[in-house]
Each structure stands twice: as C-alpha cells, then as structure tokens.
Write an enzyme that holds these catalytic residues in place. Structure first.
Site, short mmCIF file in Angstrom:
data_model
loop_
_atom_site.label_atom_id
_atom_site.label_comp_id
_atom_site.label_asym_id
_atom_site.label_seq_id
_atom_site.Cartn_x
_atom_site.Cartn_y
_atom_site.Cartn_z
N PRO A 254 0.79 -1.23 0.00
CA PRO A 254 0.00 0.00 0.00
C PRO A 254 0.83 1.28 0.00
O PRO A 254 1.86 1.37 0.66
CB PRO A 254 -0.81 -0.10 1.31
CG PRO A 254 -0.10 -1.09 2.14
CD PRO A 254 0.55 -2.05 1.19
N ASN A 255 0.32 2.22 -0.77
CA ASN A 255 0.86 3.60 -0.87
C ASN A 255 2.17 3.71 -1.64
O ASN A 255 2.64 4.81 -1.90
CB ASN A 255 1.02 4.22 0.53
CG ASN A 255 -0.29 4.27 1.29
OD1 ASN A 255 -1.28 4.78 0.77
ND2 ASN A 255 -0.34 3.70 2.48
N ALA B 117 2.95 -0.58 5.03
CA ALA B 117 2.46 -0.60 6.42
C ALA B 117 1.98 -1.99 6.86
O ALA B 117 1.95 -2.28 8.07
CB ALA B 117 1.35 0.42 6.59
N GLU C 79 12.62 -9.21 2.48
CA GLU C 79 11.85 -8.04 2.92
C GLU C 79 12.64 -6.79 2.56
O GLU C 79 13.84 -6.71 2.85
CB GLU C 79 11.64 -8.12 4.43
CG GLU C 79 10.92 -6.91 4.99
CD GLU C 79 10.85 -6.92 6.52
OE1 GLU C 79 11.51 -7.77 7.16
OE2 GLU C 79 10.13 -6.08 7.08
N ASN D 86 8.07 -5.48 -0.54
CA ASN D 86 7.91 -4.29 0.31
C ASN D 86 6.43 -4.24 0.66
O ASN D 86 5.59 -3.84 -0.15
CB ASN D 86 8.34 -3.01 -0.40
CG ASN D 86 8.29 -1.81 0.55
OD1 ASN D 86 7.70 -1.88 1.64
ND2 ASN D 86 8.89 -0.71 0.15
N HIS E 204 12.65 -2.33 2.41
CA HIS E 204 12.07 -1.03 2.73
C HIS E 204 13.00 0.06 2.23
O HIS E 204 14.24 -0.08 2.34
CB HIS E 204 11.90 -0.86 4.25
CG HIS E 204 11.03 -1.90 4.85
ND1 HIS E 204 9.66 -1.89 4.73
CD2 HIS E 204 11.34 -3.01 5.55
CE1 HIS E 204 9.17 -2.95 5.34
NE2 HIS E 204 10.16 -3.66 5.84
C1 DQA Z 1 8.08 1.30 4.00
C2 DQA Z 1 8.13 1.52 5.52
C3 DQA Z 1 6.76 1.29 6.13
O1 DQA Z 1 6.81 1.52 7.54
C4 DQA Z 1 5.75 2.25 5.54
O2 DQA Z 1 4.46 1.98 6.05
C5 DQA Z 1 5.74 2.22 4.05
C6 DQA Z 1 7.02 2.18 3.35
C7 DQA Z 1 9.43 1.64 3.33
O3 DQA Z 1 9.63 1.20 2.20
O4 DQA Z 1 10.26 2.36 3.90
O5 DQA Z 1 4.71 2.32 3.42
O6 DQA Z 1 7.80 -0.06 3.73
#
Ligand code: DQA
Length: 148
Positions: free
Chosen positions: A10-11, A77, A98, A74, A100
């Site tokens: 998400p996002n 959240a 994983e 990734n 980020h």
């Molecule tokens: C994220 C870190 C997460 O905590 C956050 O909710 C994201 C992006 C990152 O890529 O740094 O959406 O996964």
C-alpha cells in the site's frame, strides 16, 4: 532466466510524490525499471505487482508459487500489522526478501516491529530506492546457492 516476484504494498504507487524527505523522489515505475534491468543482468526475470489491498497481495503470493522461484516484498504498512501476509509467506514457502526504502528501525516505534521479518530470509532497509537493487542481488545469491 529465473523468475522472481517483486511485490509492492500500500501507498507505494505514490512514490515520487509521497513524503519525499523519507522515501525520495523516484517513482515506483522508475524503481521497478531499474530493478528489472539489474535483475536481467543477473539472469533474473522480475515480475512487478503493486496493490493497496491486503487480499490482492496474498492472492498474488499464492499465485507466485506456481511460477516464481523467489519474492522481493515491500509490504509497506502491512509489514507492521498483517499476520495474514506473514502466514501467506510461510504457506507459499518461496525464499522472500523483505525490503524497505526507509530504515524502519530509525523511525516511529510502531515501525520497528516487522511481523514478516521472521519468515523472510533477510531484510534490506534504509537505502532508499537502492534497497530494491540490494534485494535483487540478495535473491540472485540465494537462487544461486539453491542451484549448487
Ligand atoms: C516502507 C516503511 C513502512 O513503515 C511504511 O508503512 C511504508 C514504506 C518503506 O519502504 O520504507 O509504506 O515499507
């Protein structure tokens, strides 16, 4: 070519305009393009999927067990909240990295806990868009080891 799923949660579709001070200015499209090119140079075909929906992410993981040899994830959240996603990673049994962009350990306390970390091979966090390239390198190394 070995096939790997690159799954974004998400996002992450808003990368480039979303909180650039934290996530940088590169779009997801560009990040995927760079990761795909790098993967190709290592003999890996990346298939990228992004969804804002937990169920779609889980369905995509389930499907991956029929065609992929590994996963770069990734989970956004959902990293911090989703037992269902963690269970899906276990159920599918594919080696999963994983990833980020931000360093989740240097941010708010609720981001320090990853529910998926214990069921992933490892975590790459804090290198901005380059986290994805490091993840490609990691999955390439893991798949190479499996071949031996
Ligand atoms: C994220 C870190 C997460 O905590 C956050 O909710 C994201 C992006 C990152 O890529 O740094 O959406 O996964």
């Amino acid at each position: 070519m070995r096939k790997v799923l690159l799954l974004n949660g998400p996002n992450l579709n808003l990368l480039g305009e979303r909180e650039p001070a934290i996530y940088g200015t590169e779009t997801l499209e560009r990040i995927v393009q760079r990761a795909t090119e790098f993967a190709q140079s290592l003999g890996i075909e990346l298939h990228a999927v992004q969804s804002n929906h937990e169920g779609t992410l889980i369905d995509t993981l389930h499907q991956a067990r029929t065609w992929a040899e590994g996963v770069i994830l990734n989970a956004g959240a959902y990293t911090h909240t989703s037992v269902a996603l963690r269970d899906a990673i276990c159920a599918v049994g594919l080696p999963t990295i994983e990833v980020h962009l931000s360093n989740i350990h240097a941010r708010e306390p609720f981001r320090r806990r990853s529910l998926i970390a214990p069921v992933c091979v490892g975590t790459i966090s804090g290198f901005g868009a380059n986290s994805y390239l490091l993840a490609v390198q990691a999955i390439a190394w893991i798949l190479e080891q499996k071949q031996v």
